[in-house]
Design a protein around this motif. Sequence first.
Motif, PDB file in Angstrom:
ATOM      1  N   ALA A 148     -10.713  -3.106  -8.425  1.00  0.00           N
ATOM      2  CA  ALA A 148      -9.469  -3.532  -7.780  1.00  0.00           C
ATOM      3  C   ALA A 148      -8.559  -4.252  -8.765  1.00  0.00           C
ATOM      4  O   ALA A 148      -7.340  -4.035  -8.787  1.00  0.00           O
ATOM      5  N   GLU A 195     -16.591  -3.438  -6.980  1.00  0.00           N
ATOM      6  CA  GLU A 195     -15.374  -3.191  -6.205  1.00  0.00           C
ATOM      7  C   GLU A 195     -14.233  -4.085  -6.675  1.00  0.00           C
ATOM      8  O   GLU A 195     -13.085  -3.640  -6.825  1.00  0.00           O
ATOM      9  N   ASP A 212       0.846  -1.195   0.000  1.00  0.00           N
ATOM     10  CA  ASP A 212       0.000   0.000   0.000  1.00  0.00           C
ATOM     11  C   ASP A 212       0.881   1.245   0.000  1.00  0.00           C
ATOM     12  O   ASP A 212       2.114   1.162  -0.108  1.00  0.00           O
ATOM     13  N   ALA A 213       0.262   2.417   0.127  1.00  0.00           N
ATOM     14  CA  ALA A 213       1.004   3.676   0.037  1.00  0.00           C
ATOM     15  C   ALA A 213       2.014   3.847   1.159  1.00  0.00           C
ATOM     16  O   ALA A 213       2.991   4.601   1.021  1.00  0.00           O
ATOM     17  N   ASP A 214       1.814   3.149   2.274  1.00  0.00           N
ATOM     18  CA  ASP A 214       2.761   3.224   3.398  1.00  0.00           C
ATOM     19  C   ASP A 214       3.861   2.172   3.300  1.00  0.00           C
ATOM     20  O   ASP A 214       4.691   2.065   4.201  1.00  0.00           O
ATOM     21  N   ARG A 273      -6.936  -1.769 -10.976  1.00  0.00           N
ATOM     22  CA  ARG A 273      -5.786  -1.145 -10.304  1.00  0.00           C
ATOM     23  C   ARG A 273      -4.560  -2.052 -10.414  1.00  0.00           C
ATOM     24  O   ARG A 273      -3.442  -1.573 -10.694  1.00  0.00           O
ATOM     25  N   ALA A 329      -8.686  -5.973  -1.172  1.00  0.00           N
ATOM     26  CA  ALA A 329      -7.585  -5.125  -0.709  1.00  0.00           C
ATOM     27  C   ALA A 329      -6.822  -4.481  -1.860  1.00  0.00           C
ATOM     28  O   ALA A 329      -6.081  -3.509  -1.643  1.00  0.00           O
ATOM     29  N   SER A 385      -7.705  -2.534  -4.048  1.00  0.00           N
ATOM     30  CA  SER A 385      -8.063  -1.132  -4.281  1.00  0.00           C
ATOM     31  C   SER A 385      -7.058  -0.197  -3.621  1.00  0.00           C
ATOM     32  O   SER A 385      -6.940   0.971  -4.004  1.00  0.00           O
ATOM     33  N   ARG A 386      -6.309  -0.699  -2.623  1.00  0.00           N
ATOM     34  CA  ARG A 386      -5.312   0.116  -1.918  1.00  0.00           C
ATOM     35  C   ARG A 386      -3.897  -0.140  -2.436  1.00  0.00           C
ATOM     36  O   ARG A 386      -2.922   0.343  -1.858  1.00  0.00           O
ATOM     37  N   LEU A 387      -3.775  -0.916  -3.520  1.00  0.00           N
ATOM     38  CA  LEU A 387      -2.460  -1.259  -4.045  1.00  0.00           C
ATOM     39  C   LEU A 387      -1.755  -0.016  -4.583  1.00  0.00           C
ATOM     40  O   LEU A 387      -2.310   0.732  -5.383  1.00  0.00           O
ATOM     41  N   ASP A 388      -0.510   0.185  -4.132  1.00  0.00           N
ATOM     42  CA  ASP A 388       0.266   1.353  -4.564  1.00  0.00           C
ATOM     43  C   ASP A 388       1.543   0.968  -5.302  1.00  0.00           C
ATOM     44  O   ASP A 388       2.001   1.698  -6.174  1.00  0.00           O
ATOM     45  N   LEU A 429      -0.322  -5.743   1.565  1.00  0.00           N
ATOM     46  CA  LEU A 429      -1.783  -5.756   1.596  1.00  0.00           C
ATOM     47  C   LEU A 429      -2.287  -7.003   2.310  1.00  0.00           C
ATOM     48  O   LEU A 429      -1.659  -8.060   2.249  1.00  0.00           O
TER      49      LEU A 429
END
Length: 367
Positions: free
Chosen positions: A224, A220, A155-157, A227, A167, A169-172, A161
């Motif tokens: 995802a 959703e 993720d962004a941090d 993404r 999950a 959808s939060r993949l960075d 994931l």
Amino acid sequence: MTRVAIAPDSFKGTLGAAAAAEALAAGWRSVRPDDELLTVPLADGGEGTLEALGHDLPATCWRSAQVTGPDGRPVDAAWLLLPDGTAVVEMARAAGLPLMERPDPLGATTRGLGQLLAAVVADPAVHRVMLTLGGSATTDGGTGALAALGARFLDADGAPLPPGGGALSRLDRVDLAGLVPPPAGGVQCLVDVTAPLLGPLGAAVQFGPQKGADPAQVAELDAALSRLADLLGGDREAPGAGAAGGTAYGFAVCWGAEFVSGAQAVAAAAGLDEALRGAALVVTGEGQFDAQSLRGKVVGDLVERAHRAAVPVAVVAGRVVAAEGLPVTRALSLTDLAGSVDGAMGDPAHWLAVAGEHLAREWSVTT
């Protein structure tokens, strides 16, 4: 003495392909005991492939590993090592829908598949992997499996994931530096669908509802997977990329897997063409035989191979629907033999043996 190849698909919901082949052979043998019978159970590359390919192999060809199931509970997953160094892995054994206590379309993971593949490729006898993709519970693009093989989906941090397609959808960021390489002989994904990864014909929309997804969850999951495709690249439109919730796509991009017809790959691995050489007849079968059977399915592939080898085909099916005009010599219905659908399904092995007897008697008269 006549050589007869007996090469059925499974009779889904009642009898596997190997048991169906043995029942047909027993019936034929009761009438013509001197004939040479070659049993070649077949499958479409989904559930049942291991049994079809391993029915006459020694116990030493069967392996297993304990892995994480699609809902996080441990499962024992078997795999098969063929004599030529091909490992046959059924996704359903590690991430199949029947392994779930309840559907979890957003959280179901392919992690166990990756753990199983890690054990497979660590075996020095394995040269190639044949991965069957039917029956999955997941829509995570294969990311759980790839993570178990060393890929990182962050993720962004910079945190990994959690499991499941929701999950993504939060993949960075994706880091493939630690990914275990595929075997030297490559990887085949056996697919029996032509779905792309995304859109109205894709993994989430077409198959998500079968895995418990409601309309909002389908949308959703599609977003995802989009993404994921934005970050991984590759061909999201490739026919078959949407198989097994996008697992085919993930392995094509990250492990260089190729998509092949499940029916064709299993027939080749089972030695169907060799069995047809010199055969006077091939007997096949499936649950229902109709015009759809000839369109990319097990029976359709067999009929094509038999015609190339100039071998006549007899079909035994639970139900035969409008067989007139189809390119087979004989089509025999178990429902007709038993007198009812319930009767045929109540003891399919018995009625398959009866069908084998009928075909053997007809063959004796014809020849």
